[in-house]
Design an enzyme around this catalytic site. Structure first.
Site, short mmCIF file in Angstrom:
data_model
loop_
_atom_site.label_atom_id
_atom_site.label_comp_id
_atom_site.label_asym_id
_atom_site.label_seq_id
_atom_site.Cartn_x
_atom_site.Cartn_y
_atom_site.Cartn_z
N LYS A 123 12.42 -44.11 -35.74
CA LYS A 123 11.03 -43.99 -35.28
C LYS A 123 10.84 -44.65 -33.91
O LYS A 123 10.09 -44.13 -33.09
CB LYS A 123 10.05 -44.56 -36.31
CG LYS A 123 10.19 -46.06 -36.53
CD LYS A 123 9.25 -46.55 -37.61
CE LYS A 123 9.51 -48.00 -37.97
NZ LYS A 123 9.51 -48.94 -36.85
N ARG A 133 1.60 -49.80 -42.15
CA ARG A 133 2.74 -49.84 -43.08
C ARG A 133 2.26 -49.85 -44.54
O ARG A 133 3.07 -49.89 -45.44
CB ARG A 133 3.53 -51.11 -42.91
CG ARG A 133 4.63 -51.25 -41.88
CD ARG A 133 5.87 -50.47 -42.05
NE ARG A 133 7.11 -51.14 -41.77
CZ ARG A 133 7.65 -51.34 -40.56
NH1 ARG A 133 7.03 -50.98 -39.48
NH2 ARG A 133 8.83 -51.91 -40.46
N ARG A 163 23.00 -50.01 -35.67
CA ARG A 163 22.01 -50.17 -34.60
C ARG A 163 22.24 -51.42 -33.74
O ARG A 163 22.51 -52.50 -34.26
CB ARG A 163 20.63 -50.24 -35.25
CG ARG A 163 19.54 -50.55 -34.27
CD ARG A 163 18.22 -50.16 -34.77
NE ARG A 163 17.75 -51.03 -35.83
CZ ARG A 163 16.53 -50.92 -36.34
NH1 ARG A 163 15.74 -49.95 -35.93
NH2 ARG A 163 16.15 -51.73 -37.29
N ARG A 171 20.04 -56.65 -34.92
CA ARG A 171 18.89 -57.33 -35.52
C ARG A 171 19.31 -58.06 -36.79
O ARG A 171 20.01 -57.50 -37.62
CB ARG A 171 17.79 -56.32 -35.84
CG ARG A 171 16.94 -56.00 -34.64
CD ARG A 171 15.97 -54.90 -34.87
NE ARG A 171 15.25 -54.94 -36.13
CZ ARG A 171 14.27 -54.12 -36.44
NH1 ARG A 171 13.87 -53.21 -35.56
NH2 ARG A 171 13.68 -54.18 -37.60
N ARG A 194 14.04 -53.73 -47.26
CA ARG A 194 13.10 -52.98 -46.41
C ARG A 194 12.89 -51.57 -46.96
O ARG A 194 11.78 -51.03 -46.87
CB ARG A 194 13.61 -52.94 -44.97
CG ARG A 194 13.41 -54.29 -44.27
CD ARG A 194 14.24 -54.45 -43.02
NE ARG A 194 13.95 -53.45 -42.02
CZ ARG A 194 14.83 -53.04 -41.11
NH1 ARG A 194 16.05 -53.54 -41.09
NH2 ARG A 194 14.49 -52.15 -40.23
P1 AMP Z 1 10.36 -52.53 -37.46
O1 AMP Z 1 10.83 -52.96 -36.12
O2 AMP Z 1 9.22 -51.54 -37.39
O3 AMP Z 1 11.47 -52.08 -38.36
O4 AMP Z 1 9.74 -53.85 -38.16
C1 AMP Z 1 10.54 -54.99 -38.41
C2 AMP Z 1 9.84 -55.91 -39.38
O5 AMP Z 1 8.60 -56.37 -38.81
C3 AMP Z 1 9.45 -55.28 -40.71
O6 AMP Z 1 10.52 -55.28 -41.64
C4 AMP Z 1 8.31 -56.19 -41.15
O7 AMP Z 1 8.78 -57.43 -41.64
C5 AMP Z 1 7.60 -56.48 -39.82
N1 AMP Z 1 6.55 -55.47 -39.55
C6 AMP Z 1 6.57 -54.51 -38.58
N2 AMP Z 1 5.46 -53.76 -38.64
C7 AMP Z 1 4.73 -54.25 -39.66
C8 AMP Z 1 3.47 -53.90 -40.25
N3 AMP Z 1 2.75 -52.86 -39.79
N4 AMP Z 1 3.04 -54.64 -41.30
C9 AMP Z 1 3.75 -55.69 -41.77
N5 AMP Z 1 4.94 -56.05 -41.30
C10 AMP Z 1 5.42 -55.35 -40.25
#
Ligand code: AMP
Length: 210
Positions: free
Chosen positions: A3, A78, A117, A150, A161
């Protein structure tokens, strides 16, 4: 998964500001800010950062002047509570979500993408050891920054996740379907093919970049 890559490329194509909740959290952690300190433990274990932190952060970000021409939100909302809070806050500003893109890939593909990644520490550009490797190993093609994996891409955190995704995030597919806003796109295949599909699908609807 994928995404972030897609949101960045579609935002550029459609001249929209790309806002990724995960990037905002990671930047806050790097800077050692209060927000970063509060979010870190949740991110490290692969659970969602509480809504009380996340919703405010995003609403503040989308009120900035660079968002007046329209935004692509990546990673937010989310869960249902975030989706409802977003709709409410936008309605108060006479704005609304136009479309929601659901990039559909199999669980096996998700795991493959996450495990290979690499991310630029400086500009957050995304790479994959198989699908989109950098020209020079360990270095960002765009800015020369250092690439890293990461910490939440470890197998245990990835599993967590995915569980969080299915239990908390997947229900918003229904929410946006009922609102008539969901566009489903096949996410399997090359990065540029998926980008083309997304832009084409957005173009078919009544989407207006604004
Ligand atoms: P991402 O980079 O989108 O995969 O997000 C990495 C991590 O950030 C996620 O696993 C959550 O712990 C946190 N995170 C990102 N977006 C959200 C959201 N909208 N609500 C809650 N936690 C978030």
């Amino acid at each position: 998964m994928g995404k972030g890559t897609q949101a960045a490329s579609v935002a550029q194509e459609l001249n929209l500001t790309h806002i990724a909740s995960g990037d905002l959290f990671r930047q806050a952690i790097e800077q050692g800010s209060e927000l970063g300190l509060r979010a870190k433990s949740y991110i490290d274990e692969g659970t969602l950062v509480p809504d009380s932190i996340t919703i405010g952060m995003i609403l503040k970000r989308i009120s900035a002047p660079d968002c007046e021409g329209g935004v692509i939100l990546d990673g937010f909302p989310r869960n249902l509570k975030q989706a409802e809070a977003l709709d409410k806050a936008l309605a108060e500003q006479a704005r609304a979500i136009d479309k929601v893109v659901y990039i559909k890939v199999s669980e096996g593909e998700l795991l493959k993408r996450l495990s290979g990644r690499w991310v630029c520490r400086n500009c957050q550009a995304l790479y994959h050891i198989v699908n989109s490797p950098p020209k020079v190993w360990g270095k960002c093609d765009k800015c020369g920054g250092e690439l890293y994996q990461r910490p939440d891409d470890t197998p245990e955190t990835v599993k967590k996740r995915l569980e969080v995704y299915f239990s908390q995030t997947a229900p918003i597919i229904d929410y946006y379907t009922r609102a008539g806003k969901l566009l489903e796109v096949d996410g399997e295949g090359r990065i540029d093919e998926v980008s083309r599909r997304i832009v084409a699908t957005l173009g078919e609807g009544e989407f207006v970049a604004r």
